[in-house]
Design a protein around this motif. Structure first.
Motif, PDB file in Angstrom:
ATOM      1  N   THR A   1     -20.553  15.951 -13.228  1.00 27.39           N
ATOM      2  CA  THR A   1     -21.047  17.196 -12.633  1.00 27.39           C
ATOM      3  C   THR A   1     -22.120  17.817 -13.519  1.00 27.39           C
TER       4      THR A   1
ATOM      5  N   TYR B   1     -25.285  15.873 -13.091  1.00 31.68           N
ATOM      6  CA  TYR B   1     -25.851  16.215 -11.782  1.00 31.68           C
ATOM      7  C   TYR B   1     -26.610  17.534 -11.865  1.00 31.68           C
ATOM      8  N   LYS B   2     -26.001  18.523 -12.515  1.00 34.03           N
ATOM      9  CA  LYS B   2     -26.636  19.838 -12.624  1.00 34.03           C
ATOM     10  C   LYS B   2     -27.903  19.800 -13.476  1.00 34.03           C
TER      11      LYS B   2
ATOM     12  N   CYS C   1     -22.600  11.504  -7.213  1.00 37.14           N
ATOM     13  CA  CYS C   1     -21.671  12.078  -6.223  1.00 37.14           C
ATOM     14  C   CYS C   1     -20.655  11.031  -5.767  1.00 37.14           C
TER      15      CYS C   1
ATOM     16  N   ARG D   1     -18.217  10.447  -8.584  1.00 36.22           N
ATOM     17  CA  ARG D   1     -17.336  11.614  -8.701  1.00 36.22           C
ATOM     18  C   ARG D   1     -16.321  11.644  -7.562  1.00 36.22           C
ATOM     19  N   ASN D   2     -16.759  11.363  -6.344  1.00 34.03           N
ATOM     20  CA  ASN D   2     -15.844  11.356  -5.196  1.00 34.03           C
ATOM     21  C   ASN D   2     -14.777  10.276  -5.341  1.00 34.03           C
TER      22      ASN D   2
ATOM     23  N   TYR E   1     -12.304  11.642  -7.673  1.00 34.81           N
ATOM     24  CA  TYR E   1     -11.468  12.643  -7.003  1.00 34.81           C
ATOM     25  C   TYR E   1     -10.366  11.964  -6.201  1.00 34.81           C
TER      26      TYR E   1
ATOM     27  N   ILE F   1     -15.210  13.580 -14.589  1.00 31.44           N
ATOM     28  CA  ILE F   1     -15.738  14.375 -13.471  1.00 31.44           C
ATOM     29  C   ILE F   1     -16.599  15.511 -14.003  1.00 31.44           C
ATOM     30  N   ARG F   2     -16.137  16.194 -15.053  1.00 36.53           N
ATOM     31  CA  ARG F   2     -16.937  17.267 -15.649  1.00 36.53           C
ATOM     32  C   ARG F   2     -18.270  16.750 -16.169  1.00 36.53           C
TER      33      ARG F   2
END
Length: 147
Positions: free
Chosen positions: A96, A99-100, A121, A124-125, A128, A92-93
């Motif tokens: 992210t 993505y950034k 996304c 990642r979802n 989660y 996930i990190r």
């Protein structure tokens, strides 16, 4: 300590648990005992987790304790779920972070980058959701171990 001595190795890998075992609220004071850096502490914790995973694998492979002893099964499942949660958090990190990195460059090739951002996304979802399921399983195991 709840659960008696058998919990010591399983609490070792938790954030700040070493400090809590020694009666401190953070790791700051614990570092003074050995004058260790964050990296040293992380390396030692990582090594302890590897040893626990190897021990669990050995118990499962070489004995029938996993099938016959519910507490052993719960403890091993707890360790395995904790490791899976850690791996998912790292993924996930990374997602992210990717993505950034894409976000500022959105002005060029907007459509392709937006599609990639949607994929990130979505992935990642999904992770989660998987994390929530794993945490639920882990919580059930912890609850049964406290009895």
């Amino acid at each position: 300590m709840k659960g008696g001595q058998r919990w010591l190795p399983f609490y070792y890998g938790r954030k700040y648990s070493i400090a809590r075992l020694l009666g401190h609220s953070s790791l700051v004071n614990v570092k003074y005992y050995r004058k260790m850096s964050n990296q040293t502490l992380a390396d030692e914790t990582r090594q302890a987790k590897k040893v626990m995973m190897r021990l669990c694998a050995k118990i499962v492979a070489d004995t029938d304790l996993y099938e016959t002893d519910k507490e052993v099964q719960n403890l091993i499942d707890w360790v395995c779920l904790s490791e899976q949660i850690k791996e998912n958090n790292n993924t996930i990190r990374n997602l992210t972070g990717e993505y950034k990195k894409i976000e500022p460059d959105c002005r060029e090739g907007v459509r392709a980058q937006l599609e990639r951002m949607k994929e990130l996304c979505k992935e990642r979802n999904n992770l989660y959701e998987k994390q929530n399921d794993l945490k639920g399983q882990k919580w059930k195991i912890e609850k049964s171990l406290k009895r």
